[in-house]
Scaffold this active site. Structure first.
Site, PDB file in Angstrom:
ATOM      1  N   ARG A  64       2.270   7.460   7.411  1.00  0.00           N
ATOM      2  CA  ARG A  64       2.507   7.275   8.844  1.00  0.00           C
ATOM      3  C   ARG A  64       4.002   7.176   9.121  1.00  0.00           C
ATOM      4  O   ARG A  64       4.766   6.668   8.292  1.00  0.00           O
ATOM      5  CB  ARG A  64       1.828   5.977   9.310  1.00  0.00           C
ATOM      6  CG  ARG A  64       0.323   6.066   9.276  1.00  0.00           C
ATOM      7  CD  ARG A  64      -0.304   4.720   9.526  1.00  0.00           C
ATOM      8  NE  ARG A  64      -0.016   3.810   8.423  1.00  0.00           N
ATOM      9  CZ  ARG A  64      -0.245   2.512   8.461  1.00  0.00           C
ATOM     10  NH1 ARG A  64      -0.740   1.951   9.558  1.00  0.00           N
ATOM     11  NH2 ARG A  64       0.021   1.759   7.419  1.00  0.00           N
ATOM     12  N   LYS A 115      10.381  -6.193   9.842  1.00  0.00           N
ATOM     13  CA  LYS A 115       9.891  -5.675   8.584  1.00  0.00           C
ATOM     14  C   LYS A 115      10.927  -4.871   7.807  1.00  0.00           C
ATOM     15  O   LYS A 115      10.845  -4.753   6.594  1.00  0.00           O
ATOM     16  CB  LYS A 115       8.684  -4.768   8.903  1.00  0.00           C
ATOM     17  CG  LYS A 115       7.823  -4.443   7.722  1.00  0.00           C
ATOM     18  CD  LYS A 115       6.656  -3.548   8.189  1.00  0.00           C
ATOM     19  CE  LYS A 115       5.935  -2.919   7.021  1.00  0.00           C
ATOM     20  NZ  LYS A 115       4.919  -1.972   7.460  1.00  0.00           N
ATOM     21  N   TRP A 169       6.938   0.127  -8.541  1.00  0.00           N
ATOM     22  CA  TRP A 169       8.094  -0.461  -7.862  1.00  0.00           C
ATOM     23  C   TRP A 169       9.273  -0.552  -8.828  1.00  0.00           C
ATOM     24  O   TRP A 169      10.390  -0.208  -8.487  1.00  0.00           O
ATOM     25  CB  TRP A 169       7.737  -1.850  -7.319  1.00  0.00           C
ATOM     26  CG  TRP A 169       8.824  -2.450  -6.471  1.00  0.00           C
ATOM     27  CD1 TRP A 169       9.092  -2.158  -5.160  1.00  0.00           C
ATOM     28  CD2 TRP A 169       9.791  -3.419  -6.879  1.00  0.00           C
ATOM     29  NE1 TRP A 169      10.173  -2.895  -4.736  1.00  0.00           N
ATOM     30  CE2 TRP A 169      10.623  -3.678  -5.761  1.00  0.00           C
ATOM     31  CE3 TRP A 169      10.044  -4.098  -8.076  1.00  0.00           C
ATOM     32  CZ2 TRP A 169      11.675  -4.578  -5.806  1.00  0.00           C
ATOM     33  CZ3 TRP A 169      11.098  -4.996  -8.124  1.00  0.00           C
ATOM     34  CH2 TRP A 169      11.910  -5.231  -6.989  1.00  0.00           C
ATOM     35  N   LYS A 194       0.825  -1.214   0.000  1.00  0.00           N
ATOM     36  CA  LYS A 194       0.000   0.000   0.000  1.00  0.00           C
ATOM     37  C   LYS A 194       0.861   1.267   0.000  1.00  0.00           C
ATOM     38  O   LYS A 194       0.582   2.205  -0.736  1.00  0.00           O
ATOM     39  CB  LYS A 194      -0.919   0.030   1.231  1.00  0.00           C
ATOM     40  CG  LYS A 194      -2.125  -0.874   1.123  1.00  0.00           C
ATOM     41  CD  LYS A 194      -3.180  -0.530   2.155  1.00  0.00           C
ATOM     42  CE  LYS A 194      -2.642  -0.491   3.568  1.00  0.00           C
ATOM     43  NZ  LYS A 194      -2.286  -1.812   4.117  1.00  0.00           N
TER      44      LYS A 194
END
Lengths: 763, 763
Positions: free
Chosen positions: A248, A259, A616, A224
């Site tokens: 965020r 992550k 990407w 996302k």
């Protein structure tokens, strides 16, 4: 009575015998007159009462305290117009006299006015006019895009980030129309933006508001954030539209744990990614400090109440200073809540003293937890370490994300409930006396941080509440600032955590309710991988190789995934009346037939459009189709509506979300949950919206149920409340609110070269 | 062979048949030649071997890779000299072609050289020459002082701070000779300064190094920080000498708890004081995050070792990535420590695997503590909350204060011992795999923060280790940067925490030993109040009114105080061979006779001078006498020596400090302390300096013994070690290492006006 002079600056100049009411009437008229952009109060000192001064709208107040002499002088000059040479002359005059505070030189008792004072006032006029001019007109930015030459194969995120030189942040700020005094640089690539911008651009219409949400993800995530960044790169660098990404701030737990970075990936990133992923501008640290100030205050208060008499507590809490005892404002607020109207400390009855000094916190009912910037383990009791939580899960983070301004944030901080007394009364941060100190600790964190994408488009990074026990959206303030900055024809793209059933639902019912903003388009991110999983493909898990189904073409799994989870998530967005564009985040293993199939089925399921995205691998150029689709969809009418009204009882709100959004048959409340609901109703918290803490890996509460689960009853294990942030959060099923570190956390690979200062191992 | 061209830039230009050794010989000669300020390697590509390139001293390397064409072109232009128009033309050329990386355009394979390449090289030459020019010459700063008009009575600290407008920090940076690329602004009043400055000014002689210490204080403090700031205000704004204050960053514990701000006071302050007292530039937050990363890593490792087999741990710690298993550099470091030379993961024996994967931390011997930015209470066990510590007590803070650069900091961080294994082996941060990640978290914190005093003099704020379990001094790096910036005739004034028996002793034996710097003068701060206490006056405690003895003239108490504590502290400084100037921090209750008496007795006790200071009421003007005295004393020869050599055994070092500094008869070691000493000796830690954790309220271990206690034996209750920071710290008597919050902490008065954004309640 009011004579216009150059540039729509108007002066009020009344005869001495005018009454205060007459003056005020005139001021009110000018306040409302759109043709008047600035007003002088050209009045005798006696008429400048505080009522008069308070009536004048601040943005029209050219110079709060005026007088005849200066009025004449300035008027004389103003007839020449505000030419740059005049402005320069003013500034030079000021520089020669030293930069003194205008307030010092504006005292009402001044009779004569020297050139310095006149210059100061003229500067005010100049600034006021230029602020007005900048504030009123929408204009396309003159944004300098950074060139991108994507390589194949795509290098690592940090290599891509490091190969691009970001624009100096002050240049970026200038390009998007920020005034110099509205930014505070933190190094060369980050700047905080002051909230005064909202005042300046109050009259500016908002841009289009785009939410990026996703279908139910695999544990690997569906990208996302990269879609948000790629879309904004396409809108700004390729379609040349003003646009802003609102993201965020990542938590350091994931960065050092599992992550890695969260600044996007490939050729859709926020740069420099190290800055984004590490301390940024210290907001999360401020939250940790504020969170722990509350914890320390709780500890201290319990200790002191346990060891002191009422009298001793009272004489320490309200000490005699130079013989005088006085309540502080924060203490008077507590007296009010206790229903004590007496504010003379000597006049309280012993009972009142006792109820004032004793919060009487029940140690078993302290709900506040110590925060840290990193995960800790969930240890079984014999090993040391009590329950801690990660800072981003602090209610203070949720408040930062929902606050509308400094005053609102302070109110919410004071309202936070930290536990309850032995008699069952909620105890707030204000009862502890820390609400002012919390606001002080958070005063800089409330300003969003400006950064940029790989292609030089502006990004706000601000707040990062968890998407389980909080609402998982970036801040209201960042979105508001961005919507003003892009202007009417611009776009603000913001992101909701987890799948659309969670993040998007909370975005609408909690964030939009708090902010008053209304979204124009939802971008729903899907991947062939996740669709195959929902279509019945084998388990996907981090660290294991992907099964063949996910690498080879499999149209049957894709079809089943589209007709289950994708269709359902589109329908959820339509519940709220917002058009949906499906963004298929293309992986290199996806075949053209799979891509076409997804786009076709998405449109059949009601999406306004569905397009493949290649951000990407290609950056903004790879998302141009998506940008076009979003632009097109945003011109459609949106009929936004909430799922439930505030007035709906708590249980009903939960049931509506469970049935309409998740597809549950019904909900089942544990006795604890039912008791909490009764307590919240009794305390008057019944009107708060609901923030479900549910797994993101399924529409149901069972992570292994993929696709569109049906025939289940949603178990509500417990319910908690974030009164300051303003929501109630039911805990659904066995949802863990606190992850731990794996055996080999990311930090093994993170290193710093002491000579070049280059960081390795962030990805 | 080497031909000079304009401005002392020399090129090496050898025939093809030259050997590598001949080239290197030539380079070495030019390296050492002080008349040569820059060198071109004007050689065929084949001769530019890495040995050759590495031989050339970086500061003489005008352009790492040179060639004939550019050499000619630049020489042609250089014969005209480096005029500003030339430099501008170069910059413009660069701007027209876009700012590309010089490296990209300097590939050795280039055959022809276009104007852009030439321009890039010329820019390098220009920058190199201007760096050289700026680096070599001492020059008085053109510091713009901020005018001070002290009011009487003296307003509150925050009122004074707010009434003064600080200079923009980039202006201050420029005034003191910092280059633009050497600073990173954090807002408008704070900037981090890059360590590259130390390279640029390497040849610059250091300024005079002045330490401010104090006599044994009352619990109210004697104003050492205000003396530092007042002295620097006097030196810079009144004597017009380059001078710098180096201060510790205050902990938020005192700010929100008891003490209030720590930015000085009255008319001797660092401004803006809110910025100084709150988050500053996030260094303490970075320490908290780093400290807690270690804690999280310990927790995770213990959990995973407790629940997994050797094989499972090994396959997770050294996973197969695309079929290849590899140790990370951080893991190879651990193998080295274990004496395993094999670096192929498949070749380790099962025993080696086991010793590699199992740190086998003994839960009872984990010494690492979780950190927070605020005090917590020392609760008795039944109430929740385990031992935490305040972040400034973290070993990471002590490392920040003692590190010499990024590489040194990283080494120290990796060396930190977090506990020991069940077999008694120390386990380090590097064993946990976090050393690189810690360095990454601390990469910005290592840069000192530049601020300014009320009169516009520069201040470094950097590091703030506790003065009990750590050494209580600001950072080595801040002092080093400041000493270079002020230049030969300038002054750097730094501060040591607590009384001279503690802070100064540690400054000499720990900080100066680490830094290699040698102090020129000690300023010893005394107050009539503290002297009266040492002379036998009644107890002084915070919150109680001062007894009459401290308000009325009492020459007898003053005399006794001077001949006991003051004399002893002067003698302690003389132990180290450094001249002492006594600064009497004058309070409004002090009489002239008292003031004269102190100054006279101080001089009789061996002080080079003794002067009253009025900086609190008058700013720098009130400290001009002190500034003159310090300037005078700094021209005296200083014969600095350490109290003990590193080689002295641990027990002997402790005994020397106890006897020579504190005046104890002897020391008494508890069995625990003796066992620890044996363990440290066995582990090879015996050469570390000693950092005594003793009360600051007495020269002895008993806070109530004032004056010059004698006839006591110093009890060493326990001993701990900060191996990364590099010292051993004995716990003396019942010293508490962790204070708590009072019943009415300062936070009750701290508030923020949401409209004006003004902070109240900091003092």
């Amino acid at each position: 009575m009011a004579g216009k002079i150059g540039l729509n600056i108007t002066q009020i100049c009344l005869p001495r015998e005018c009454t205060e009411d007459e003056i005020i009437e005139e001021v009110l008229k000018l306040n409302e007159d759109p043709r008047v952009h600035g007003v002088y109060l050209h009045l005798p000192p006696a008429s400048l009462t505080s009522r008069v001064l308070n009536t004048l709208r601040p943005e029209k107040d050219v110079d709060g305290v005026s007088d005849l002499n200066v009025g004449r002088l300035v008027r004389g000059d103003m007839s020449q117009g505000f030419t740059p040479p005049l402005a320069n002359a003013v500034m030079e005059l000021l520089a020669r006299h030293g930069e003194q505070s205008p307030i010092q030189n504006h005292g009402r008792e001044m009779s004569g006015v020297g050139p310095l004072t006149a210059a100061l006032r003229m500067r005010n006029v100049v600034q006021s006019s230029s602020r007005w001019a900048q504030g009123q007109q929408y204009r396309p930015w003159t944004l300098r895009s950074l060139k991108l030459q994507p390589l194949s194969p795509v290098p690592s995120d940090i290599e891509i980030s490091r190969a691009q030189t970001p624009k100096p942040v002050d240049q970026l700020a200038q390009e998007i129309g920020l005034l110099q005094e509205e930014t505070e640089a933190y190094g060369r690539t980050k700047a905080k933006v002051r909230l005064s911008l909202l005042d300046r651009l109050r009259e500016q219409p908002d841009g289009k508001y785009v939410l990026v949400a996703g279908i139910t993800p695999t544990p690997l995530g569906e990208g996302k954030s990269t879609v948000v960044i790629g879309l904004v790169q396409a809108l700004s660098a390729h379609l040349k539209l003003n646009s802003f990404a609102c993201l965020r701030q990542p938590s350091q737990g994931p960065t050092f744990g599992v992550k890695g970075g969260a600044a996007g990936g490939g050729y859709a990133q926020v740069i420099p990614m190290e800055e984004f992923n590490l301390h940024l501008t210290g907001d999360i640290h401020a939250i940790t400090a504020a969170n722990n100030l509350v914890a320390a205050a709780i500890d201290a208060r319990m200790l002191h109440e346990a060891t002191q008499t009422d009298k001793a507590l009272y004489s320490r809490l309200v000490p005699s200073v130079n013989g005088v005892r006085r309540f502080s404002p924060i203490q008077i607020a507590r007296l009010c809540r206790l229903g004590i109207s007496e504010i003379d400390p000597r006049a309280l009855t012993p009972q009142e003293v006792s109820s004032f000094v004793r919060l009487d916190l029940d140690p078993a009912k302290v709900t506040w937890q110590r925060g840290r910037t990193l995960y800790n383990q969930l240890f079984p009791p014999p090993i040391f370490q009590p329950p801690h939580m990660i800072a981003v899960a602090s209610e203070i983070m949720a408040i930062l994300a929902l606050a509308d301004g400094l005053g609102d944030m302070k109110t919410r901080l004071g309202r936070m409930v930290v536990g309850s007394s032995r008699s069952g009364q909620p105890i707030t941060a204000e009862d502890l006396g820390v609400s002012g100190a919390l606001a002080v600790l958070m005063k800089d964190a409330i300003k969003p941080t400006l950064m940029q994408t790989l292609e030089g488009s502006p990004v706000f990074v601000h707040a990062g509440p968890f998407a389980n026990i909080a609402h998982g959206n970036s801040s209201v303030l960042a979105d508001k600032l961005a919507l003003k900055l892009v202007g009417e024809d611009g776009f603000v793209v913001t992101e909701a955590g987890f799948g659309a059933d969670i993040g998007m639902e909370k975005f609408f019912n909690i964030k939009c309710r708090a902010s008053g903003l209304r979204p124009n388009v939802v971008v729903l991110v899907a991947t062939v991988r996740a669709l195959k999983m929902h279509g019945g493909g084998p388990n996907v898990s981090a660290g294991s190789p992907l099964p063949r189904e996910y690498i080879d073409e499999n149209l049957s799994l894709v079809t089943k995934g589209c007709s289950s989870n994708l269709r359902k998530q589109i329908q959820i967005a339509h519940l709220f009346g917002v058009p949906v564009v499906v963004a298929l985040n293309v992986f290199k293993t996806d075949t053209q037939a799979e891509i076409d199939l997804v786009c076709q089925m998405a449109k059949e399921s009601g999406a306004a459009d569905a397009v493949p995205c290649h951000h990407w691998a290609r950056g903004g150029r790879g998302s141009v189709d998506l940008a076009q689709a979003v632009k097109q969809a945003s011109s459609q009418p949106s009929h936004f509506q909430f799922l439930y009204s505030q007035e709906t009882p708590i249980v009903e709100k939960i049931r509506m979300i469970a049935q309409k959004v998740y597809g549950a048959d019904d909900i089942e409340l544990s006795p604890e949950a039912q008791a909490k609901i009764d307590y919240y109703n009794q305390q008057g918290y019944g009107k708060l919206p609901i923030c479900m803490a549910k797994t993101h890996l399924s529409l149901s509460h069972l992570p292994e149920k993929k696709g569109t689960p049906t025939g289940f009853t949603l178990p509500i294990r417990d319910i908690r409340a974030s009164i300051g942030a303003g929501f109630i959060y039911p805990l659904v099923g066995t949802m863990s609110t606190m992850p731990g570190l794996p055996t080999r956390p990311c930090f093994y690979d993170i290193d710093l070269d002491p000579v070049t200062e280059e960081i390795t191992g962030l990805f």
